[in-house]
Each structure stands twice: as C-alpha cells, then as structure tokens.
Design a protein around this motif. Structure first.
Motif, mmCIF file in Angstrom:
data_model
loop_
_atom_site.group_PDB
_atom_site.id
_atom_site.type_symbol
_atom_site.label_atom_id
_atom_site.label_comp_id
_atom_site.label_asym_id
_atom_site.label_seq_id
_atom_site.Cartn_x
_atom_site.Cartn_y
_atom_site.Cartn_z
ATOM 1 N N ARG A 90 0.832 -1.193 0.000
ATOM 2 C CA ARG A 90 0.000 0.000 0.000
ATOM 3 C C ARG A 90 0.872 1.250 0.000
ATOM 4 N NH1 ARG A 90 -3.300 -2.955 -1.450
ATOM 5 N NH2 ARG A 90 -5.378 -3.377 -0.615
ATOM 6 N N PRO A 91 0.399 2.328 -0.663
ATOM 7 C CA PRO A 91 1.129 3.595 -0.583
ATOM 8 C C PRO A 91 0.875 4.244 0.758
ATOM 9 C CG PRO A 91 -0.914 3.906 -1.796
ATOM 10 C CD PRO A 91 -0.816 2.432 -1.489
ATOM 11 N N ILE A 92 1.714 5.210 1.113
ATOM 12 C CA ILE A 92 1.429 6.009 2.295
ATOM 13 C C ILE A 92 0.174 6.834 2.011
ATOM 14 C CG2 ILE A 92 2.691 8.161 1.752
ATOM 15 C CD1 ILE A 92 3.983 7.897 4.567
ATOM 16 N N TRP A 93 -0.392 7.432 3.053
ATOM 17 C CA TRP A 93 -1.660 8.136 2.894
ATOM 18 C C TRP A 93 -1.535 9.362 1.984
ATOM 19 C CZ3 TRP A 93 0.877 7.767 7.669
ATOM 20 C CH2 TRP A 93 0.532 6.655 8.443
ATOM 21 N N LYS A 94 -2.650 9.700 1.371
ATOM 22 C CA LYS A 94 -2.746 10.982 0.681
ATOM 23 C C LYS A 94 -2.639 12.084 1.729
ATOM 24 C CE LYS A 94 -5.768 13.356 -2.656
ATOM 25 N NZ LYS A 94 -4.865 13.250 -3.817
ATOM 26 N N LEU A 95 -1.910 13.138 1.436
ATOM 27 C CA LEU A 95 -1.746 14.222 2.407
ATOM 28 C C LEU A 95 -3.109 14.793 2.799
ATOM 29 C CD1 LEU A 95 1.356 16.197 1.092
ATOM 30 C CD2 LEU A 95 1.269 14.263 2.680
ATOM 31 N N MET A 96 -3.274 15.026 4.107
ATOM 32 C CA MET A 96 -4.556 15.476 4.628
ATOM 33 C C MET A 96 -5.006 16.796 4.010
ATOM 34 S SD MET A 96 -5.706 13.165 6.732
ATOM 35 C CE MET A 96 -5.011 11.994 5.531
ATOM 36 N N ASN A 97 -4.067 17.701 3.759
ATOM 37 C CA ASN A 97 -4.431 19.008 3.201
ATOM 38 C C ASN A 97 -4.873 18.921 1.750
ATOM 39 O OD1 ASN A 97 -1.448 18.507 2.882
ATOM 40 N ND2 ASN A 97 -1.680 20.265 1.509
ATOM 41 N N GLU A 98 -4.695 17.751 1.127
ATOM 42 C CA GLU A 98 -5.161 17.552 -0.242
ATOM 43 C C GLU A 98 -6.590 17.011 -0.290
ATOM 44 O OE1 GLU A 98 -2.280 15.058 -2.094
ATOM 45 O OE2 GLU A 98 -0.686 16.557 -2.034
ATOM 46 N N LEU A 99 -7.096 16.572 0.857
ATOM 47 C CA LEU A 99 -8.475 16.104 0.919
ATOM 48 C C LEU A 99 -9.416 17.311 0.905
ATOM 49 C CD1 LEU A 99 -8.164 13.323 3.648
ATOM 50 C CD2 LEU A 99 -8.030 13.082 1.167
ATOM 51 N N GLN A 100 -10.592 17.115 0.317
ATOM 52 C CA GLN A 100 -11.513 18.225 0.088
ATOM 53 C C GLN A 100 -11.819 19.010 1.359
ATOM 54 O OE1 GLN A 100 -15.140 17.037 -1.803
ATOM 55 N NE2 GLN A 100 -16.084 19.053 -1.653
ATOM 56 N N MET A 101 -12.029 18.293 2.490
ATOM 57 C CA MET A 101 -12.472 18.985 3.702
ATOM 58 C C MET A 101 -11.369 19.758 4.397
ATOM 59 S SD MET A 101 -12.421 15.522 3.740
ATOM 60 C CE MET A 101 -11.966 14.062 4.684
ATOM 61 N N PHE A 102 -10.109 19.547 3.991
ATOM 62 C CA PHE A 102 -9.007 20.235 4.667
ATOM 63 C C PHE A 102 -8.164 21.095 3.712
ATOM 64 C CE2 PHE A 102 -9.507 16.194 7.199
ATOM 65 C CZ PHE A 102 -10.156 16.795 8.269
ATOM 66 N N GLN A 103 -8.656 21.329 2.522
ATOM 67 C CA GLN A 103 -7.876 22.066 1.524
ATOM 68 C C GLN A 103 -7.658 23.528 1.892
ATOM 69 O OE1 GLN A 103 -9.760 21.423 -2.286
ATOM 70 N NE2 GLN A 103 -8.915 19.362 -2.516
ATOM 71 N N SER A 104 -8.530 24.072 2.724
ATOM 72 C CA SER A 104 -8.392 25.490 3.094
ATOM 73 C C SER A 104 -7.521 25.685 4.328
ATOM 74 C CB SER A 104 -9.778 26.104 3.345
ATOM 75 O OG SER A 104 -10.399 25.461 4.444
ATOM 76 N N CYS A 105 -7.029 24.599 4.919
ATOM 77 C CA CYS A 105 -6.242 24.702 6.146
ATOM 78 C C CYS A 105 -4.842 25.250 5.868
ATOM 79 C CB CYS A 105 -6.124 23.337 6.821
ATOM 80 S SG CYS A 105 -7.705 22.692 7.416
ATOM 81 N N GLN A 106 -4.313 25.962 6.828
ATOM 82 C CA GLN A 106 -2.985 26.566 6.708
ATOM 83 C C GLN A 106 -1.898 25.493 6.730
ATOM 84 O OE1 GLN A 106 -2.320 29.462 9.762
ATOM 85 N NE2 GLN A 106 -0.508 30.348 8.794
ATOM 86 N N THR A 107 -0.861 25.686 5.915
ATOM 87 C CA THR A 107 0.282 24.769 5.886
ATOM 88 C C THR A 107 1.573 25.587 5.869
ATOM 89 O OG1 THR A 107 0.711 24.621 3.490
ATOM 90 C CG2 THR A 107 -1.116 23.316 4.348
#
Length: 380
Positions: free
Chosen positions: A341-358
């Motif tokens: 399995r690949p590592i997880w998709k980055l959380m900030n790339e998920l629709q519900m967290f795309q507006s979060c600061q990085t």
C-alpha cells in the motif's frame, strides 16, 4: 528486479499464497479469556478484563493511568477535549497521517494546521514547528495566537508514523515554550521508544489504537494514557456517558460519550499484551531481514528506525526513487498476490481540509510520492 522481490517476500513468509499487509496473531490465551468473559456474562463496558487491561497497559508504557476506549479515534477525541480544544480553536498536526487524526480534531469543532515532517522519521519536524510558530504566531496572556487567523492554537498532535518515533522530546519543549498542549497520536507506536521513553508519555495525554491491523488487537479498541489523575478521572467520566455513580438513578452532569471499551475486547487485549514482547521481537527480526535484502537495491531504500529511537516496525516501509517507480511497484506486487500500500494521501489535499494553513510541506510531498508499505505481519 520486481519478480525477485516477490520471490523474496514469498520465501520470507513461507507461502506462495496471498500475503496480506498485516494480519493479527492469536497465539495465547485469547480464546480462554474470551470464554471466561462470556461465562461471567460481563461482556459490555464493566468487567475485570477492562480493569486488568488498563492496569497492565499503563505499566507497559510507563504512564500512571490508562483509560480504555472503543477505538483509537475515540481515545484521541477525548484526549483533545481534555486538552481544552474547543470550537474555533486550531490544532497543529502533520499532513502525513491517517484520517483519524484530523477527524478527531474536527469532532471538537477545531481546525488543523499542517506542519511538515522530517524525512527520516516521517513524523512532525520540530524544526518546522519552531519556524512556523516564530513566523506566524505570538503569545498573548499565555495563549498561542495564530497571527494569520487570530485563532488560538490549543494543541499540537504529532503522530509516530508506522511506529517510528518522531523527535517528540524536542516537540515537547517547543510546545511548553508556546503554551500549547501536547497530545500524542501514538495509534501506531505501541512498543516504540524515543531516547528510552515510551511514545505517548511525553505530552499531557497520549492515544493508542488496537484496530484489527495493529501490533496487538481486539478487533477495535483504543486507550488514553496520562500521568494526570484529574484528567484520568475525567476521561473515564466522559467516556462512560458522563454518568454520576448511583445505585439506581440515571444522572448525567454533562454531554458524555459512549466510548468505553467492552469487556469482551479487553479480554482479547489482555491476552495480546502477554504476547507483545514476542511480537516486537519478530518485527525487529523481519525489519533486519528486509534491511539486508534492500541494501543491494539501489533504487529502493528500506526505512529503518531513526536515531535515538527504538521502533516497533508496525508497518515495514520502503522508499522508491520516483512516483512512477512507486506506482509500478504497487501494481506489480498487488497483481502477484503480495499486498502493498502507498502512504496516505496528504490530509491538506483532501476536500475537507484544503483550506487549512500549511507551511509548504516539502518533505511530506516528497514522501507521499515514494513511500510504500510491504507485508509486515508477525512471523510466529
């Protein structure tokens, strides 16, 4: 080369049948304790195995208190509530994690802020954390204020990726300087240590998981650990629907949660804890075998435990040289009955967290494209 890797993994696990990523092992008193639990009729959230498990778990990790929950997400949710995370607050975490980390933050009505990871630990980078706080935050009345959003940063939740400890004592020091509550997501790191101290015990609270794919399991299950007696008592109160003890009356003094671990699950975990040292030894040996094999594969790097840490090697991982190589590896292995399995998709790339600061997440993006988990089951 791909076929050689398949042949090697099949040889290592002594089978040409399907090889899962991580399957549970029930080799001890699991059936005995389950039968005793059933015979007692105490199969729900009250019973001797819940108490025994909490006591034995606290002893193993070196915490004063352990509070069993239905799963790791519930444990992290309650830990964040106990860290006083409320609506409109912010919680610093890493983008390279399982979704449960961010879900628990969201349950509190808070919003995650994503900080980059270190390449060797794959967990939160203390340097990135320090730089972000110095650039974007200020202290007011012993509160950390995000100057960009004007919100209070209440907590920091690093996660020990695949059982490899992040530089948690350095993160702890930074959080103390900035009056941020440290809550460790130790879901994957039972049996892992940083500078001789067990993960989950550095912060105000820690949370562990016993999902079916974890190093020990009860099918589900989680636990909160803390050295604070007040927090421990409140954790037990909140996870048992905030019910006031009474011989027969139903009195609840606040919004509570039906998060208490059933005695049936705890019976399994007591038996699994008895096997934990054997499991850890097996995983260390498997890591050694993988490390030696992949040392001759120039384009594939085996992920070994970082400096100053002792890893449980929950999920064994390799790093490919490119995303294209990763994708070819995933396709070939899974088409040949070896689960990877690949590592997880980055959380900030998920629709519900795309507006979060990085903070840019350079290392996290690099790892996302290259890390693959390979079969990691205990071999006993």
């Amino acid at each position: 080369m791909m076929q050689k890797i398949i042949d090697f993994i099949q040889y290592t696990f002594n089978t040409k049948e399907f090889i899962p990523l991580h399957e549970p092992r029930f080799l001890g008193n699991e059936k005995k304790y389950l039968n005793e639990c059933i015979d007692s009729t105490f199969v729900s959230s009250v019973g001797k195995y819940v108490d025994t498990f909490e006591s034995e778990f606290a002893k193993f990790v070196g915490s004063k208190y352990a509070i069993a929950t239905v799963n790791g997400t519930a444990a992290l949710h309650i830990a964040l509530l106990l860290a006083n995370v409320t609506k409109e607050d912010e919680v610093i975490t890493q983008p390279l994690t399982f979704i449960a980390t961010c879900n628990a933050i969201s349950y509190c009505g808070a919003e995650p802020v994503f900080i980059d990871v270190d390449l060797d630990t794959m967990g939160m980078s203390p340097e990135s954390l320090k730089n972000f706080l110095e650039e974007h935050c200020e202290l007011k009345d012993n509160r950390c204020i995000n100057k960009t959003t004007q919100k209070v940063i209440k907590a920091c939740v690093p996660m020990h990726t695949f059982g490899h400890a992040c530089r948690i004592s350095e993160i702890q020091e930074i959080c103390e300087q900035w009056f941020i509550n440290l809550v460790e997501d130790s879901a994957e790191s039972l049996g892992s240590y940083y500078k001789g101290q067990h993960t989950g015990t550095f912060g105000k609270l820690g949370a562990f998981s016993f999902n079916g794919n974890k190093i020990i399991t009860s099918g589900g299950g989680g636990v909160i650990v803390t050295d604070d007696e007040v927090l421990a008592k409140r954790a037990k109160h909140l996870t048992t629907t905030a019910k006031i003890p009474h011989p027969f009356e139903y009195v609840h003094d606040e919004i509570g949660y039906n998060y208490r671990m059933p005695n049936l699950n705890a019976a399994l975990l007591v038996a699994q804890l008895e096997q934990l040292e054997k499991f850890l030894e097996s995983k260390k040996k498997l890591a050694s075998i993988y490390a030696e094999f992949f040392s001759s594969k120039n384009s594939i790097k085996f992920i070994s435990e970082p400096v100053d840490s002792s890893s449980n090697y929950w999920l064994q991982a390799v790093m490919m040289s490119t995303k294209e190589e990763r994708d070819s590896f995933l396709e070939f292995t899974n088409n040949n009955s070896v689960m990877t399995r690949p590592i997880w998709k980055l959380m900030n790339e998920l629709q519900m967290f795309q507006s979060c600061q990085t903070d840019g997440l350079k290392n996290a993006k690099f790892l996302e494209e290259r890390i693959v988990n390979i079969p990691s089951s205990v071999r006993i």
